[in-house]
Design a protein around this motif. Structure first.
Motif, mmCIF file in Angstrom:
data_model
loop_
_atom_site.group_PDB
_atom_site.id
_atom_site.type_symbol
_atom_site.label_atom_id
_atom_site.label_comp_id
_atom_site.label_asym_id
_atom_site.label_seq_id
_atom_site.Cartn_x
_atom_site.Cartn_y
_atom_site.Cartn_z
ATOM 1 N N SER A 24 -12.701 42.098 -65.380
ATOM 2 C CA SER A 24 -12.275 42.058 -63.981
ATOM 3 C C SER A 24 -13.032 40.949 -63.263
ATOM 4 C CB SER A 24 -12.567 43.393 -63.268
ATOM 5 O OG SER A 24 -12.002 44.479 -63.938
ATOM 6 N N GLY A 25 -12.586 40.642 -62.042
ATOM 7 C CA GLY A 25 -13.331 39.724 -61.190
ATOM 8 C C GLY A 25 -12.895 38.286 -61.333
ATOM 9 N N GLY A 26 -13.640 37.417 -60.650
ATOM 10 C CA GLY A 26 -13.236 36.029 -60.565
ATOM 11 C C GLY A 26 -14.071 35.104 -61.410
ATOM 12 N N SER A 27 -14.276 33.892 -60.881
ATOM 13 C CA SER A 27 -14.963 32.856 -61.631
ATOM 14 C C SER A 27 -16.476 32.975 -61.436
ATOM 15 C CB SER A 27 -14.487 31.488 -61.162
ATOM 16 O OG SER A 27 -14.745 31.322 -59.777
ATOM 17 N N GLY A 28 -17.181 32.096 -62.122
ATOM 18 C CA GLY A 28 -18.637 32.145 -62.082
ATOM 19 C C GLY A 28 -19.172 32.745 -63.359
ATOM 20 N N LEU A 39 -23.799 56.330 -74.423
ATOM 21 C CA LEU A 39 -22.906 55.964 -73.328
ATOM 22 C C LEU A 39 -21.841 55.015 -73.860
ATOM 23 C CD1 LEU A 39 -25.368 55.467 -70.329
ATOM 24 C CD2 LEU A 39 -24.241 57.543 -71.123
ATOM 25 N N MET A 40 -20.876 54.701 -73.004
ATOM 26 C CA MET A 40 -19.797 53.810 -73.404
ATOM 27 C C MET A 40 -19.355 52.987 -72.212
ATOM 28 S SD MET A 40 -16.761 56.664 -73.839
ATOM 29 C CE MET A 40 -17.814 57.743 -74.819
ATOM 30 N N SER A 41 -18.438 52.089 -72.451
ATOM 31 C CA SER A 41 -18.020 51.101 -71.455
ATOM 32 C C SER A 41 -17.745 51.692 -70.086
ATOM 33 C CB SER A 41 -16.773 50.372 -71.963
ATOM 34 O OG SER A 41 -15.737 51.308 -72.268
ATOM 35 N N LEU A 42 -16.882 52.672 -70.014
ATOM 36 C CA LEU A 42 -16.411 53.147 -68.715
ATOM 37 C C LEU A 42 -17.429 54.028 -67.996
ATOM 38 C CD1 LEU A 42 -12.592 53.723 -69.337
ATOM 39 C CD2 LEU A 42 -13.828 51.662 -68.625
ATOM 40 N N ASP A 43 -18.550 54.334 -68.641
ATOM 41 C CA ASP A 43 -19.655 54.966 -67.918
ATOM 42 C C ASP A 43 -20.227 54.016 -66.868
ATOM 43 O OD1 ASP A 43 -19.700 57.482 -69.225
ATOM 44 O OD2 ASP A 43 -20.757 56.585 -70.931
ATOM 45 N N TYR A 44 -19.948 52.731 -67.019
ATOM 46 C CA TYR A 44 -20.457 51.704 -66.099
ATOM 47 C C TYR A 44 -19.353 51.184 -65.173
ATOM 48 C CZ TYR A 44 -24.239 51.838 -69.489
ATOM 49 O OH TYR A 44 -25.258 52.269 -70.309
ATOM 50 N N LEU A 45 -18.242 51.901 -65.091
ATOM 51 C CA LEU A 45 -17.088 51.400 -64.342
ATOM 52 C C LEU A 45 -17.393 51.203 -62.866
ATOM 53 C CD1 LEU A 45 -14.112 50.606 -64.207
ATOM 54 C CD2 LEU A 45 -13.562 53.037 -63.910
ATOM 55 N N ASN A 46 -18.123 52.127 -62.257
ATOM 56 C CA ASN A 46 -18.357 52.034 -60.811
ATOM 57 C C ASN A 46 -19.191 50.801 -60.459
ATOM 58 O OD1 ASN A 46 -16.919 54.430 -60.424
ATOM 59 N ND2 ASN A 46 -18.742 55.673 -60.733
ATOM 60 N N ILE A 47 -20.254 50.550 -61.206
ATOM 61 C CA ILE A 47 -21.064 49.361 -60.930
ATOM 62 C C ILE A 47 -20.303 48.104 -61.352
ATOM 63 C CG2 ILE A 47 -22.335 49.463 -63.135
ATOM 64 C CD1 ILE A 47 -23.728 48.399 -59.678
ATOM 65 N N HIS A 48 -19.531 48.180 -62.410
ATOM 66 C CA HIS A 48 -18.687 47.058 -62.830
ATOM 67 C C HIS A 48 -17.740 46.631 -61.706
ATOM 68 C CE1 HIS A 48 -15.483 44.958 -65.134
ATOM 69 N NE2 HIS A 48 -14.665 45.753 -64.488
ATOM 70 N N ASN A 49 -17.119 47.597 -61.072
ATOM 71 C CA ASN A 49 -16.164 47.268 -60.000
ATOM 72 C C ASN A 49 -16.865 46.564 -58.837
ATOM 73 O OD1 ASN A 49 -13.956 48.293 -61.356
ATOM 74 N ND2 ASN A 49 -14.084 50.311 -60.399
ATOM 75 N N LEU A 54 -18.255 40.124 -56.894
ATOM 76 C CA LEU A 54 -19.122 38.954 -56.805
ATOM 77 C C LEU A 54 -18.738 37.873 -57.810
ATOM 78 C CD1 LEU A 54 -22.606 40.754 -56.684
ATOM 79 C CD2 LEU A 54 -21.294 39.902 -54.731
ATOM 80 N N THR A 55 -18.366 38.294 -59.017
ATOM 81 C CA THR A 55 -18.138 37.363 -60.115
ATOM 82 C C THR A 55 -17.357 38.089 -61.205
ATOM 83 O OG1 THR A 55 -19.264 35.776 -61.565
ATOM 84 C CG2 THR A 55 -20.296 37.948 -61.327
ATOM 85 N N GLY A 56 -17.090 37.414 -62.326
ATOM 86 C CA GLY A 56 -16.443 38.094 -63.432
ATOM 87 C C GLY A 56 -17.330 39.169 -64.026
ATOM 88 N N VAL A 93 -13.093 35.268 -72.668
ATOM 89 C CA VAL A 93 -13.957 35.520 -71.514
ATOM 90 C C VAL A 93 -14.792 34.265 -71.270
ATOM 91 C CG1 VAL A 93 -15.845 36.916 -70.594
ATOM 92 C CG2 VAL A 93 -14.049 37.991 -71.970
ATOM 93 N N PRO A 94 -14.697 33.667 -70.087
ATOM 94 C CA PRO A 94 -15.421 32.412 -69.850
ATOM 95 C C PRO A 94 -16.918 32.630 -69.708
ATOM 96 C CG PRO A 94 -14.348 33.148 -67.829
ATOM 97 C CD PRO A 94 -13.899 34.087 -68.921
ATOM 98 N N GLY A 95 -17.673 31.752 -70.311
ATOM 99 C CA GLY A 95 -19.116 31.778 -70.140
ATOM 100 C C GLY A 95 -19.526 30.854 -69.019
ATOM 101 N N PRO A 96 -20.811 30.713 -68.750
ATOM 102 C CA PRO A 96 -21.906 31.401 -69.451
ATOM 103 C C PRO A 96 -21.986 32.859 -69.038
ATOM 104 C CG PRO A 96 -22.770 30.144 -67.615
ATOM 105 C CD PRO A 96 -21.308 29.834 -67.682
ATOM 106 N N TYR A 97 -22.722 33.658 -69.805
ATOM 107 C CA TYR A 97 -22.758 35.100 -69.604
ATOM 108 C C TYR A 97 -24.086 35.545 -68.996
ATOM 109 C CZ TYR A 97 -19.088 34.405 -73.044
ATOM 110 O OH TYR A 97 -17.986 33.938 -73.703
ATOM 111 N N LEU A 98 -23.997 36.471 -68.068
ATOM 112 C CA LEU A 98 -25.156 37.183 -67.553
ATOM 113 C C LEU A 98 -25.123 38.552 -68.207
ATOM 114 C CD1 LEU A 98 -26.189 37.419 -63.782
ATOM 115 C CD2 LEU A 98 -26.790 39.106 -65.514
#
Length: 302
Positions: A24-28, A39-49, A54-56, A93-98
């Protein structure tokens, strides 16, 4: 065996396995969340959103966890980081990655940055696992951890009864009440279906994988923030006497300070009001602030 449908994201073929990724999200610089054990991916959905504003931002499941295909566990850190490397490319998925890694995911994030330094814009380590946690723990804690690991290796993981499943579902429902309704039910059911992965993924953690981390190249010169969760954690409080847990946490604090010092632009932040397992839910503001600070540091350096 048919795979349960995904509430979000899609699966990509990596070396013959289907791996789940949600972007999700935009550029950067793209934030990539690496989940902790159990844990798994969607356990972090709220903070991900919130990060995606702010960014991808990317959520994904390692093989053997969440909505990704099964794999023989445990695995090496090289296998895990190679897999993520290939997945990010397959998903374009565009880098660079945080890299934002939680618990064991934090150790995998460090390992990825050490192996692929040119792809990493920053590191956010959320109460990360450290390879020397056991060897530098108090003797009582070290003996108890070694006993726990032996029990996990020897334990036969039997099927849950219908009553156990019902009780677990009822216990999880209040915790996941803050998740979007279309995700909440599938996420609970996926936890019930994949609960064995936590024990299996941990089995070689304190010997082979810890040695692998110790042999890795140095941490690259990228912005780095370590968040240490020093508050109450219900799971840890159940496992350890209060006085011993206090000693373990003080040792963890020291190790995290050393992690921050590995990078010239490293910073160590203490969260006294968040526990290990769900600090991203208990203090999302601190996680979001750290992401924003890392993005600013990366931007000013380019």
């Amino acid at each position: 065996m048919p795979h349960p449908s995904l509430p979000l994201g899609r699966r990509y073929d990596i070396d013959g396995r289907q791996l789940m990724l949600h972007h999700s999200g935009g550029s950067g610089p793209t934030v990539v969340f690496l989940a902790g054990v159990g844990l798994m991916s969607l356990d972090y959905l709220n903070i991900h959103n919130r990060v995606a504003e702010l960014t991808g931002s990317v959520l994904y499941d390692r093989a053997g966890t969440g909505w990704s295909d099964p794999v023989d566990l445990p695995r090496t850190a090289a296998e895990v980081t190679d897999e993520l490397h290939d997945l990010l490319r397959a998903a374009a998925v565009p880098g660079p990655y945080l890299l934002a890694g939680h618990s064991l995911g934090g150790a995998y994030a460090r390992h990825y940055a050490r192996r692929f330094p040119g792809e990493v814009a920053g590191l956010l380590l959320l109460d990360p696992f450290h390879e020397d946690l056991v060897v530098r723990a108090p003797r009582r804690a070290r003996e108890r951890l070694e006993q726990m690991m032996k029990e996990m290796r020897d334990q036969e993981l039997v099927e849950l009864t219908e009553e156990q499943i019902r009780q677990s579902r009822d216990q999880m429902a209040p915790h996941f009440a803050a998740w979007p309704e279309p995700v909440r039910g599938p996420l609970i059911e996926r936890h019930l279906a994949t609960w064995r992965s936590a024990s299996q993924e941990n089995q070689n953690l304190y010997d082979k994988v810890a040695d692998e981390f110790r042999r890795a190249p140095g941490t690259p010169d990228v912005p780095l923030i370590v968040l240490s969760a020093m508050g109450h954690d219900a799971t840890q409080a159940h496992l350890w006497p209060e006085d011993l847990l206090r000693e373990i946490n003080e040792g963890k604090r020291a190790l995290h300070a050393e992690l921050a010092a590995e990078a010239p632009r490293g910073e160590h932040r203490i969260l006294d009001d968040a526990g290990h397992g769900w600090l991203h839910e208990e203090r999302p503001d601190a996680v979001l602030q750290a992401v924003n600070d890392l993005l600013q540091k990366e931007s000013s350096a380019t």
